[in-house]
Write a protein that holds these residues in place. Structure first.
Motif, short mmCIF file in Angstrom:
data_model
loop_
_atom_site.label_atom_id
_atom_site.label_comp_id
_atom_site.label_asym_id
_atom_site.label_seq_id
_atom_site.Cartn_x
_atom_site.Cartn_y
_atom_site.Cartn_z
N ALA A 146 0.84 -1.20 0.00
CA ALA A 146 0.00 0.00 0.00
C ALA A 146 0.88 1.25 0.00
N PHE A 147 1.96 1.20 0.79
CA PHE A 147 2.84 2.37 0.81
C PHE A 147 3.56 2.52 -0.54
N ALA A 148 3.95 1.38 -1.17
CA ALA A 148 4.61 1.44 -2.49
C ALA A 148 3.68 2.11 -3.50
N GLN A 149 2.40 1.79 -3.43
CA GLN A 149 1.42 2.42 -4.34
C GLN A 149 1.40 3.92 -4.13
N ALA A 150 1.41 4.32 -2.86
CA ALA A 150 1.39 5.76 -2.55
C ALA A 150 2.63 6.43 -3.15
N LEU A 151 3.77 5.77 -3.04
CA LEU A 151 5.01 6.32 -3.63
C LEU A 151 4.85 6.53 -5.13
N GLU A 152 4.32 5.51 -5.81
CA GLU A 152 4.18 5.60 -7.27
C GLU A 152 3.21 6.70 -7.67
N GLN A 153 2.18 6.88 -6.86
CA GLN A 153 1.19 7.92 -7.18
C GLN A 153 1.78 9.32 -7.02
N VAL A 154 2.61 9.49 -5.99
CA VAL A 154 3.13 10.83 -5.72
C VAL A 154 4.29 11.19 -6.64
N PHE A 155 5.16 10.23 -6.87
CA PHE A 155 6.36 10.53 -7.68
C PHE A 155 6.19 9.97 -9.11
N GLY A 156 5.52 10.79 -9.92
CA GLY A 156 5.22 10.34 -11.30
C GLY A 156 6.31 10.68 -12.30
N ARG A 157 7.27 11.54 -11.93
CA ARG A 157 8.30 11.93 -12.91
C ARG A 157 9.19 10.72 -13.24
N LYS A 158 9.59 10.69 -14.49
CA LYS A 158 10.43 9.57 -14.93
C LYS A 158 11.78 9.60 -14.21
N SER A 159 12.24 10.80 -13.99
CA SER A 159 13.57 10.93 -13.39
C SER A 159 13.59 10.58 -11.90
N ASP A 160 12.42 10.59 -11.25
CA ASP A 160 12.37 10.24 -9.83
C ASP A 160 12.58 8.74 -9.66
N LEU A 161 13.33 8.39 -8.66
CA LEU A 161 13.57 6.96 -8.43
C LEU A 161 13.13 6.55 -7.02
N CYS A 162 12.12 5.67 -7.00
CA CYS A 162 11.63 5.17 -5.71
C CYS A 162 12.13 3.74 -5.55
N ALA A 163 12.76 3.45 -4.42
CA ALA A 163 13.31 2.10 -4.24
C ALA A 163 13.00 1.59 -2.84
N ARG A 164 12.81 0.26 -2.77
CA ARG A 164 12.68 -0.37 -1.44
C ARG A 164 14.10 -0.80 -1.07
#
Ligand SMILES: Nc1nc2c(ncn2[C@@H]2O[C@H](COP(=O)(O)OP(=O)(O)OP(=O)(O)O)[C@@H](O)[C@H]2O)c(=O)[nH]1
Length: 498
Positions: free
Chosen positions: A392-410
């Motif tokens: 659920a938190f990963a989904q929230a990350l993807e929703q907030v950081f939509g820019r291609k250049s942003d990198l969300c990682a676990r």
């Protein structure tokens, strides 16, 4: 033999008889009206004449004998009943008959000779025409052979991805040379067990075979495919087709075919396709040598198609491999539970982004997020509920950081990192707040949390700008420090390291 009266009368005035009578008259006058000396002279003359007459009779007899002999020879030579004539007249008459026959024979021979001469000159003319025709045909075949060897050997050399278009052009050149209006190539589709139209060359204003027939199955045209399995099909006129070929006859007539050659493309003992060379304007008498040359061309076409097939297989294999590689790469970079980037990929990218920010003198923000009291959630609701909370938190990350250049990682069990290139700190703080609220809005149950009825997140932020950190590790430590501070201050908050 009796002489006719006219001849008897004619013979009485013969010069020799008249001469004899004149001599007898002279002798009579010489003996009766002259002196003794003259009488002696007259007697001498008469005796001489008598000797001459006797000699003449002997010569005449010999001549007659000789004449009879010749007569017999001639009679037997020309197969007439042998005539025996004792008289010159008989011999002459016979000679006339003989000469007439000889003349007739000669005339006949002359006619035969003339006929023979005419026949020979006709035959000579026929042979001359035949030779001219043969030379023409040889010239045609030599040019045809050159065209085929040049074009098809080139086809074998060109890159496989260009073969498709070039093959149609080559077939067109062959068609133009043979003065035919349509060439179609059908290839076997192993999967659907049918022959599929693949290439076609058409003379302008003539109908395409493809529009009428894009695929053919052996079940529809059994006669056609049985013939093809044996070798080329050569049709000079549709009328000559056997009864068993009635579906073929109907289809060919529908395609306006007057004459055709169909060449099977054989490979490894099977028919992998066929080419039809269609004459659409008139019936053609195909030359045996034409078919032989097309068979040679066929072998080159088979080579080209097999090469192309191999090329396609290699291409397909390469594409599959590329896709598999990409998938493998993605797998090695992705966290299987959340679909976010994993720690390995984050570690790869962090140095790249840090160097880029350093070079471009652009700010780079690092956000470290840690779920609050997560151990308690696991303990109270179970490990799977913990996994669902992480997702659920990963989904929230993807929703907030939509820019291609942003990198969300676990980057750990319940730890996440976000790299935000070209992002100033205030903007990063805003985004962090949006993220925190987004998780709150999701209301992921966390009954064991001492601070709320739902799952919350603590976020620490640090910014690289104007070379404030020499290495990424230093930036990371600063963000970690801010996170620790957020935890210390009661969690569910955003702290930035200024
Ligand atoms: N369900 C689940 N739990 C995980 C996973 N990875 C790590 N955890 C758990 O997350 C918990 C982390 O706990 P701690 O590091 O003690 O921190 P915390 O309980 O979140 O407390 P604070 O961080 O101080 O708020 C551990 O119990 C891990 O077992 C995961 O993939 N799934």
């Amino acid at each position: 033999m009796d002489l006719p009266k006219s001849r008897l009368f004619k013979n009485l005035f013969h010069p020799s008889i008249l001469l004899l009578l004149a001599l007898i008259g002279c002798a009579y006058l010489g003996l009766t009206h002259s002196n003794l000396e003259t009488q002696h002279l007259t007697m001498l003359v008469l005796i001489s004449i008598a000797i001459l007459i006797i000699l003449s009779v002997i010569v005449n007899a010999l001549f007659l004998k000789q004449l009879n002999k010749i007569n017999k020879q001639l009679s037997s030579a020309i197969n007439l009943e042998a005539l025996h004539s004792a008289t010159i007249y008989g011999a002459i008459r016979h000679y006339r008959q003989v000469s007439r026959k000889v003349e007739e024979h000669l005339q006949k021979s002359h006619m035969q000779h003339t006929l023979l001469r005419t026949g020979i000159s006709d035959e000579r003319e026929r042979l001359r025409q035949q030779m001219a025709q043969r030379k023409k045909s040889l010239d045609y075949l030599t040019k045809f052979q050159k065209l085929l060897s040049k074009n098809f050997s080139e086809l074998l050399l060109i890159p496989a991805d260009q073969v498709e278009a070039e093959l149609t052009e080559t077939l067109g050149r062959v068609a133009r040379f043979m003065s035919i209006e349509r060439v179609s190539l059908f290839q076997y589709d192993q999967e659907n067990k049918q022959f599929v139209y693949s290439n076609e060359w058409l003379e302008e204003d003539f109908p395409s075979s493809h529009l009428l027939l894009s695929k053919v199955t052996p079940a529809e045209y059994p006669w056609w495919f049985e013939q093809l399995s044996k070798g080329p099909i050569v049709i000079e006129s549709l009328e000559e087709l056997p009864e068993a070929a009635f579906p073929e006859k109907a289809t060919l007539a529908n395609h306006r075919v007057k004459s055709l050659i169909a060449m099977p493309l054989q490979h490894n003992g099977g028919v992998i396709g066929y080419i039809t060379y269609d004459s659409l304007t008139h019936k053609r008498q195909w030359e045996e040598d034409e078919i032989t040359l097309l068979s040679i061309a066929n072998a080159l076409i088979v080579g080209t198609l097999v090469n192309q097939q191999r090329y396609k297989e290699i291409q397909n294999a390469r594409e599959t491999l590329e896709i598999a590689n990409k998938q493998l790469k993605a797998i090695t970079r992705t966290d299987s539970l959340t679909g976010l980037a994993n720690r390995r990929y984050f570690d790869e990218m962090r140095q790249i982004e840090f160097s880029r920010a350093n070079r471009s003198n652009q700010p780079l923000c690092l956000m470290l997020c840690d779920l609050d009291y997560f151990k308690r959630l696991n303990d109270s609701l179970g490990h799977s509920a913990g996994d669902e909370a992480i997702k659920a938190f990963a989904q929230a990350l993807e929703q907030v950081f939509g820019r291609k250049s942003d990198l969300c990682a676990r980057v750990g069990g319940e730890e996440f990192a976000v790299l935000l290139p070209e992002t100033p700190l205030p903007q990063a703080i805003n985004l962090a707040e949006v993220l925190r609220n987004s998780l709150w809005e999701k209301a992921v149950p966390h009954p064991a949390s001492p601070i709320a009825d739902r799952l919350t997140i603590s976020i620490g932020i640090a910014t690289f700008q104007q070379g404030n950190y020499e290495r990424f590790d230093a930036l990371y430590s600063a963000a970690d420090k801010a996170l620790y501070e957020a935890k210390s201050l009661g969690r569910n908050r955003v702290i930035a390291n200024h």
